[in-house]
Design an enzyme around this catalytic site. Structure first.
Site, PDB file in Angstrom:
ATOM      1  N   LYS A 158      38.536  24.478  32.591  1.00  0.00           N
ATOM      2  CA  LYS A 158      39.119  25.832  32.493  1.00  0.00           C
ATOM      3  C   LYS A 158      40.443  25.774  31.708  1.00  0.00           C
ATOM      4  CE  LYS A 158      40.806  29.273  35.835  1.00  0.00           C
ATOM      5  NZ  LYS A 158      40.848  29.498  37.276  1.00  0.00           N
TER       6      LYS A 158
ATOM      7  N   THR B 187      48.683  36.600  48.207  1.00  0.00           N
ATOM      8  CA  THR B 187      48.813  37.483  49.376  1.00  0.00           C
ATOM      9  C   THR B 187      48.717  36.630  50.637  1.00  0.00           C
ATOM     10  OG1 THR B 187      47.845  39.308  48.152  1.00  0.00           O
ATOM     11  CG2 THR B 187      47.781  39.472  50.555  1.00  0.00           C
TER      12      THR B 187
ATOM     13  N   GLU C 112      52.128  40.712  44.672  1.00  0.00           N
ATOM     14  CA  GLU C 112      51.672  41.341  43.441  1.00  0.00           C
ATOM     15  C   GLU C 112      50.851  42.589  43.774  1.00  0.00           C
ATOM     16  OE1 GLU C 112      52.663  40.714  40.394  1.00  0.00           O
ATOM     17  OE2 GLU C 112      51.584  42.584  40.258  1.00  0.00           O
TER      18      GLU C 112
ATOM     19  N   LEU D  47      49.010  44.360  41.252  1.00  0.00           N
ATOM     20  CA  LEU D  47      48.164  44.786  40.129  1.00  0.00           C
ATOM     21  C   LEU D  47      46.707  44.977  40.542  1.00  0.00           C
ATOM     22  CD1 LEU D  47      46.656  41.935  39.174  1.00  0.00           C
ATOM     23  CD2 LEU D  47      48.874  41.575  38.103  1.00  0.00           C
TER      24      LEU D  47
ATOM     25  N   ASN E 229      47.995  47.631  50.793  1.00  0.00           N
ATOM     26  CA  ASN E 229      46.544  47.544  50.613  1.00  0.00           C
ATOM     27  C   ASN E 229      45.804  48.210  51.774  1.00  0.00           C
ATOM     28  OD1 ASN E 229      46.647  46.351  48.159  1.00  0.00           O
ATOM     29  ND2 ASN E 229      45.775  44.394  48.765  1.00  0.00           N
TER      30      ASN E 229
ATOM     31  N   ALA F 100      35.953  59.648  46.497  1.00  0.00           N
ATOM     32  CA  ALA F 100      34.864  59.229  47.396  1.00  0.00           C
ATOM     33  C   ALA F 100      33.854  58.391  46.609  1.00  0.00           C
ATOM     34  CB  ALA F 100      34.187  60.458  47.977  1.00  0.00           C
ATOM     35  N   GLY F 101      33.227  57.456  47.297  1.00  0.00           N
ATOM     36  CA  GLY F 101      32.260  56.583  46.624  1.00  0.00           C
ATOM     37  C   GLY F 101      31.449  55.802  47.641  1.00  0.00           C
TER      38      GLY F 101
ATOM     39  N   CYS G 224      40.309  42.044  47.489  1.00  0.00           N
ATOM     40  CA  CYS G 224      41.591  42.299  48.185  1.00  0.00           C
ATOM     41  C   CYS G 224      41.457  43.172  49.432  1.00  0.00           C
ATOM     42  CB  CYS G 224      42.575  42.926  47.214  1.00  0.00           C
ATOM     43  SG  CYS G 224      42.761  41.934  45.732  1.00  0.00           S
TER      44      CYS G 224
HETATM   45  C1  UGA Z   1      43.892  46.432  44.966  1.00  0.00           C
HETATM   46  C2  UGA Z   1      45.192  47.249  44.937  1.00  0.00           C
HETATM   47  O1  UGA Z   1      44.929  48.541  44.381  1.00  0.00           O
HETATM   48  C3  UGA Z   1      46.262  46.539  44.102  1.00  0.00           C
HETATM   49  O2  UGA Z   1      47.486  47.271  44.165  1.00  0.00           O
HETATM   50  C4  UGA Z   1      46.480  45.134  44.672  1.00  0.00           C
HETATM   51  O3  UGA Z   1      47.418  44.401  43.892  1.00  0.00           O
HETATM   52  C5  UGA Z   1      45.156  44.382  44.660  1.00  0.00           C
HETATM   53  O4  UGA Z   1      44.190  45.119  45.454  1.00  0.00           O
HETATM   54  C6  UGA Z   1      45.395  43.020  45.258  1.00  0.00           C
HETATM   55  O5  UGA Z   1      45.724  42.929  46.442  1.00  0.00           O
HETATM   56  O6  UGA Z   1      45.379  42.023  44.509  1.00  0.00           O
HETATM   57  P1  UGA Z   1      41.844  46.081  43.274  1.00  0.00           P
HETATM   58  O7  UGA Z   1      41.178  45.359  44.382  1.00  0.00           O
HETATM   59  O8  UGA Z   1      41.857  45.503  41.909  1.00  0.00           O
HETATM   60  O9  UGA Z   1      43.396  46.368  43.636  1.00  0.00           O
HETATM   61  O10 UGA Z   1      41.115  47.494  43.142  1.00  0.00           O
HETATM   62  P2  UGA Z   1      41.339  49.027  43.481  1.00  0.00           P
HETATM   63  O11 UGA Z   1      41.394  49.771  42.220  1.00  0.00           O
HETATM   64  O12 UGA Z   1      42.431  49.254  44.453  1.00  0.00           O
HETATM   65  O13 UGA Z   1      39.932  49.352  44.175  1.00  0.00           O
HETATM   66  C7  UGA Z   1      39.504  48.689  45.361  1.00  0.00           C
HETATM   67  C8  UGA Z   1      38.191  49.267  45.843  1.00  0.00           C
HETATM   68  O14 UGA Z   1      38.373  50.617  46.285  1.00  0.00           O
HETATM   69  C9  UGA Z   1      37.108  49.338  44.764  1.00  0.00           C
HETATM   70  O15 UGA Z   1      35.866  49.014  45.331  1.00  0.00           O
HETATM   71  C10 UGA Z   1      37.137  50.784  44.310  1.00  0.00           C
HETATM   72  O16 UGA Z   1      35.921  51.239  43.775  1.00  0.00           O
HETATM   73  C11 UGA Z   1      37.463  51.491  45.606  1.00  0.00           C
HETATM   74  N1  UGA Z   1      38.128  52.786  45.402  1.00  0.00           N
HETATM   75  C12 UGA Z   1      39.341  52.844  44.822  1.00  0.00           C
HETATM   76  C13 UGA Z   1      37.495  53.945  45.822  1.00  0.00           C
HETATM   77  O17 UGA Z   1      36.360  53.926  46.368  1.00  0.00           O
HETATM   78  N2  UGA Z   1      38.128  55.137  45.656  1.00  0.00           N
HETATM   79  C14 UGA Z   1      39.356  55.232  45.079  1.00  0.00           C
HETATM   80  O18 UGA Z   1      39.893  56.358  44.963  1.00  0.00           O
HETATM   81  C15 UGA Z   1      39.967  54.049  44.651  1.00  0.00           C
END
Ligand code: UGA
Length: 434
Positions: free
Chosen positions: A35, A121, A148, A150, A208, A252-253, A260
């Site tokens: 890698k 984390t 973090e 992101l 989170n 919603a989904g 995470c």
């Molecule tokens: C999440 C947090 O948003 C970040 O701030 C954090 O840094 C990261 O975890 C981490 O701990 O490293 P991530 O897991 O990349 O980020 O994704 P998200 O965009 O938060 O989505 C997480 C899940 O929730 C996905 O399955 C997404 O589809 C779902 N989701 C998100 C929904 O069903 N509805 C929403 O409105 C938003």
């Protein structure tokens, strides 16, 4: 400043690359030699929009490099970030073995002024425990907790323009180094929260968990909307305009997934229980999200076979395998979990994903993988949208109307234009809207 990252996985790679982009000299260390060799040639092992360009630029201007050897890679570095993974142990607690393995490797090499920054984390209290662990060995290096925030798929923008930077440190020397590292962002006006290590670590878990609660909440509202003929999209918009609620993470989904939320909410529930403060909210959120996948399967089965509930040999064109769009990550993906349940009911699955098929094949070899939407749709009894990729919302489903067996679209991400799809002759089922 000179910085090293131990761990060149998702967080280490993105954070290291962006810190080099804002002017620091960064070495990312990883024990996977192949890698590291690929990264030094600019080959990125993950799908993250914008990352490749940043890695290329900074490899070229020599502000970024990748190494296997820890000893030489931390020499002369002011801060050593730990960005290894902290997976869930079987009881739901966070497994810190990679973090401590990194500390054990480091401890032989540390010079007194170098600070250790925990980016992974970790459960609240970990930074303090590591500090004590080092002290017992006669090492007084300061430990900083710098979680973090992101998101995958939006990581570069999130790192460059964060809502806040959280720095947990017990000594001012360490806080000063951290301020200098983030100076280019702080100068742009990014807010910085300075606190103790444990609070910094809890801010990450609480953020989170709160977002996971919001998603579980809106998903339950979607169920109610379906029962009483209300509209979840209007409801999300309507409540999101209240600035006390906010409009983010209210879509919603099929349930939340990824590397995470599911892991962190389990860890915080575990921690609360072990403190004899069981968290009713966290436990309900875990249960609600788990139930969500089963509800989605019932919805799909009903749409396919009405009251008979027999989907054996029905062909499902599954669009999306990743846990959300713009990533190749399928860890705890609701799409994968739903497909597993459909397989148990003997459905035939033909799946397409713009980036996640290779990873999905490793955990779900039983299904068929198509190279295009068209291939996946051939002879399907339904098109099932599981991930909100733009390719799926941009696609003209009129183009496959003559290829599918039954004109049925089940959109678990509410990304299609209902009127257009119905005009094309499809039966359209989505989330929280009848
Ligand atoms: C999440 C947090 O948003 C970040 O701030 C954090 O840094 C990261 O975890 C981490 O701990 O490293 P991530 O897991 O990349 O980020 O994704 P998200 O965009 O938060 O989505 C997480 C899940 O929730 C996905 O399955 C997404 O589809 C779902 N989701 C998100 C929904 O069903 N509805 C929403 O409105 C938003």
């Amino acid at each position: 400043m000179k910085i090293s990252f131990i761990g060149s996985g998702y967080v280490g790679l993105v954070s290291g690359a962006v810190l080099s982009e804002i002017g620091h000299e960064v070495t990312c260390i990883d024990n996977d030699a192949s890698k590291v060799a690929k990264l030094n040639m600019g080959k990125i092992p993950i799908y993250e929009p914008g990352l490749e360009e940043i890695v290329h630029n900074n490899l070229q201007n020599k502000r970024l490099n990748f190494q296997v050897d820890l000893q030489t890679s931390i020499k002369g570095r002011e801060a050593i970030f730990i960005a290894v993974s902290t997976p869930s142990a079987s009881d739901g607690s966070a497994d810190l073995s990679y973090v401590y393995a990194a500390i054990d490797q480091l401890k032989q090499e540390l010079l007194p002024d170098q600070i250790i920054v925990i980016k992974s984390t970790v459960p609240p209290g970990t930074g303090k425990n590591i500090q004590e662990y080092l002290q017992k060995m006669g090492l007084n290096n300061e430990v900083v907790s710098n979680p973090e925030f992101l998101r995958e798929g939006a990581a570069i923008a999130d790192f460059m323009n964060p809502d806040r930077i959280v720095i947990g440190a017990s000594a001012s020397h360490a806080a000063e180094i951290m301020k200098n590292i983030y100076k280019p962002l702080i100068d742009k006006g990014v807010k910085c929260v300075f606190t103790d290590n444990t609070t910094a670590e809890l801010i990450k878990y609480a953020s989170n968990s709160f977002l996971a609660v919001k998603i579980a909440f809106i998903n339950e509202m979607a169920n109610i909307c379906e029962d009483i003929n209300a509209n979840i999209e209007d409801l999300s918009y309507g409540i999101g305009l209240d600035t006390r609620i906010g409009n983010k993470h209210l879509k919603a989904g099929p349930g939340f997934g990824g590397s995470c939320f599911p892991k962190d909410i389990l860890a915080i529930a575990y921690m609360a229980k072990s403190l004899n403060e069981p968290s009713i909210i966290m436990e309900a959120t875990i249960a609600s999200n788990e139930k969500r996948k089963h509800l989605m399967v019932e919805k799909i089965v009903r749409a396919l076979d009405g009251q008979n509930c027999n989907i054996a040999n029905k062909t499902i064109c599954a669009l999306g395998l990743t846990f959300k769009a713009d990533t190749d990550d399928v860890r705890s993906s609701p799409a994968i979990e739903i497909l597993k349940l459909l397989l148990e009911r003997k459905a035939r699955i033909k799946a397409y994903d713009p980036a996640g098929s290779a990873n999905a094949k490793l955990i779900l070899p039983e299904i068929e993988y198509a190279a295009t939407i068209l291939d996946a749709a051939k002879d399907a009894n339904c098109i099932l949208i599981l991930t909100e990729w733009k390719e799926f919302s941009d696609f003209d489903y009129g183009d496959v109307a003559s290829l599918v067996k039954d004109k049925l679209i089940i959109d678990l991400r509410n990304i299609l234009d209902k009127n257009k799809i119905i005009k094309q002759g499809y039966r359209y089922i989505n989330i929280g809207i009848n």
